[in-house]
Design a protein around this motif. Structure first.
Motif, short mmCIF file in Angstrom:
data_model
loop_
_atom_site.label_atom_id
_atom_site.label_comp_id
_atom_site.label_asym_id
_atom_site.label_seq_id
_atom_site.Cartn_x
_atom_site.Cartn_y
_atom_site.Cartn_z
N ILE A 58 0.86 -1.18 0.00
CA ILE A 58 0.00 0.00 0.00
C ILE A 58 0.89 1.23 0.00
CG2 ILE A 58 -1.68 1.30 1.36
CD1 ILE A 58 -2.41 -1.72 2.38
N CYS A 59 0.72 2.08 -1.02
CA CYS A 59 1.61 3.22 -1.22
C CYS A 59 0.94 4.57 -1.03
CB CYS A 59 2.23 3.15 -2.62
SG CYS A 59 3.22 1.67 -2.91
N ALA A 60 -0.40 4.62 -0.99
CA ALA A 60 -1.10 5.89 -0.84
C ALA A 60 -2.47 5.64 -0.21
CB ALA A 60 -1.25 6.59 -2.18
N LEU A 61 -2.88 6.58 0.66
CA LEU A 61 -4.18 6.49 1.33
C LEU A 61 -4.76 7.89 1.47
CD1 LEU A 61 -3.35 4.15 4.37
CD2 LEU A 61 -4.92 3.57 2.51
N TYR A 93 -10.48 0.95 -9.16
CA TYR A 93 -10.10 1.70 -10.36
C TYR A 93 -8.84 1.07 -10.94
CZ TYR A 93 -8.73 5.60 -13.35
OH TYR A 93 -8.38 6.36 -14.43
N HIS A 94 -8.89 0.78 -12.25
CA HIS A 94 -7.80 0.05 -12.90
C HIS A 94 -7.14 0.85 -14.01
CE1 HIS A 94 -8.81 -3.76 -10.86
NE2 HIS A 94 -10.09 -3.42 -11.05
N GLY A 95 -7.23 2.18 -13.97
CA GLY A 95 -6.74 2.99 -15.08
C GLY A 95 -5.23 3.10 -15.19
N HIS A 96 -4.52 2.91 -14.09
CA HIS A 96 -3.06 3.08 -14.10
C HIS A 96 -2.36 1.76 -14.42
CE1 HIS A 96 -2.81 7.23 -12.71
NE2 HIS A 96 -3.77 6.96 -11.85
N ARG A 97 -1.13 1.89 -14.94
CA ARG A 97 -0.34 0.72 -15.32
C ARG A 97 0.76 0.40 -14.32
NH1 ARG A 97 -0.14 4.04 -19.65
NH2 ARG A 97 2.13 4.28 -19.41
N GLU A 98 1.08 1.38 -13.42
CA GLU A 98 2.19 1.17 -12.49
C GLU A 98 1.80 1.70 -11.10
OE1 GLU A 98 6.18 2.06 -13.86
OE2 GLU A 98 5.43 2.27 -15.91
N THR A 99 2.76 1.69 -10.18
CA THR A 99 2.56 2.03 -8.77
C THR A 99 1.80 3.34 -8.58
OG1 THR A 99 4.56 0.85 -8.13
CG2 THR A 99 3.76 2.54 -6.60
N ILE A 100 0.84 3.34 -7.64
CA ILE A 100 0.15 4.56 -7.24
C ILE A 100 0.97 5.23 -6.15
CG2 ILE A 100 -1.98 5.55 -6.34
CD1 ILE A 100 -2.22 4.09 -9.07
N SER A 101 1.42 6.45 -6.40
CA SER A 101 2.32 7.12 -5.47
C SER A 101 1.63 8.14 -4.58
CB SER A 101 3.43 7.83 -6.27
OG SER A 101 2.86 8.69 -7.24
N SER A 102 0.52 8.73 -5.07
CA SER A 102 -0.12 9.81 -4.31
C SER A 102 -1.58 9.93 -4.73
CB SER A 102 0.62 11.13 -4.57
OG SER A 102 0.07 12.19 -3.82
N LEU A 103 -2.42 10.35 -3.78
CA LEU A 103 -3.85 10.53 -4.03
C LEU A 103 -4.30 11.86 -3.46
CD1 LEU A 103 -5.00 6.97 -2.88
CD2 LEU A 103 -5.03 7.78 -5.25
N ALA A 104 -5.26 12.50 -4.12
CA ALA A 104 -5.85 13.74 -3.62
C ALA A 104 -7.33 13.74 -3.93
CB ALA A 104 -5.17 14.96 -4.25
N CYS A 105 -8.12 14.30 -3.02
CA CYS A 105 -9.57 14.38 -3.20
C CYS A 105 -9.96 15.82 -3.48
CB CYS A 105 -10.28 13.87 -1.95
SG CYS A 105 -12.06 13.73 -2.10
#
Length: 302
Positions: A58-61, A93-105
């Motif tokens: 888990i890389c981003a929350l 959500y499956h739109g990315h091809r590599e690691t999720i590094s950051s999230l913003a709402c």
């Protein structure tokens, strides 16, 4: 002033990469190499829920604004929307091809901006997963994304070009690029009033600058005192009085957000375990920080 330690959690000795505080300040969610999301209740000082949906770090929350859902980004590139009340995944959500590094709402709680090692930032609806736009100006991995308080602009930064892009989320138009750093961008954060951005970099500095002109306000170099001073995370306190940063030097440092002067350094994390993530509580005096050894500390500015 000193950093006053309140509690240390040591749940599984796995590196913790991501922290998120619920809007009411009651819960802290955290996760990392253990592939589990733990939710800690500040009131009874206990972990009340644990989720493991994938064999991926888990890389981003982030927590949604209503406090009922948790957005979880994985090393695999998948993102889950977790209903914390029903204790189940709503959709992925499956739109990315590599690691999720950051999230913003977004400030209205309707959309998510997700940054990835695949060189893109995706904007999508939190209810349906419908893609609203994909920002593709980055030349390499994107490590950081932040949404302005008025909901109109996004800032993102990453590796290779060492710049921060400021752009309109709805048109994907780049407004400015900030190139004050000398190495990759690890973190970006908007000031609560939406006028300034703070950026943390592998060049060991925290820089504060005008979000729409790129004019520098000040540069903080407190982490550079250590040979390992890469800045992993920056964040304004909710009341905008302080700016905090953490890094490879095993410290969280608090500065006066207006002047850039040092206020306090928290040294509660020991050894050589870098601090990748921290979060402010709503009271603007208490923080939670985590390190690569799997230790989560709750402490305050006293």
């Amino acid at each position: 002033m000193v950093g006053l330690l309140h509690q240390v959690l040591d749940p599984n000795r796995q590196p913790i990469y991501a922290l998120a505080c619920s809007p009411d300040g009651r819960y802290i969610a955290f996760g990392g190499d253990g592939c589990e999301v733990h939710i800690w209740d500040r009131g009874n000082r206990a972990i009340v829920s644990t989720y493991q949906e994938h064999e991926s770090s888990i890389c981003a929350l982030i927590w949604t604004l209503d406090g009922t859902r948790l957005v979880v980004g994985y090393e695999s590139g998948q993102i889950d929307i977790l209903d914390t009340l029903a204790q189940k995944i709503i959709f992925s959500y499956h739109g990315h091809r590599e690691t999720i590094s950051s999230l913003a709402c977004s400030p209205d709680g309707e959309r998510i901006a997700s940054a990835s090692y695949d060189h893109t930032v995706h904007i999508w609806d939190i209810q349906t997963g419908q893609v609203r736009g994909i920002y593709e100006e980055h030349m390499d991995a994107v490590f950081a994304v932040s949404w302005s308080s008025d909901g109109t602009h996004i800032a993102s930064g990453g590796s290779y070009d060492d710049v921060v892009y400021v752009w309109k989320w709805d048109t994907l138009e780049t407004i400015i690029t900030y190139s004050g750093h000398g190495s990759e961008i690890r973190s970006v954060a908007w000031s609560p009033d939406g006028r300034y951005l703070a950026s943390g970099s592998a060049d060991k500095t925290v820089q504060v600058w005008n979000a729409f002109t790129g004019i520098p306000v000040y540069t903080y170099r407190g982490h550079a005192a250590s040979p390992l001073g890469n800045v992993w995370s920056v964040a304004w306190s909710p009341n905008a009085k302080y700016l905090a940063s953490s890094g490879d030097d095993c410290t969280v440092q608090i500065i006066d957000a207006q002047s850039g002067k040092h206020v306090v350094t928290f040294n509660g994390h020991h050894g050589h375990w870098w601090i990748r993530s921290f979060v402010w509580f709503p009271d603007s005096t208490t923080l939670a920080s985590s390190d690569h050894e799997g230790v989560l500390s709750i402490w305050s500015i006293a």
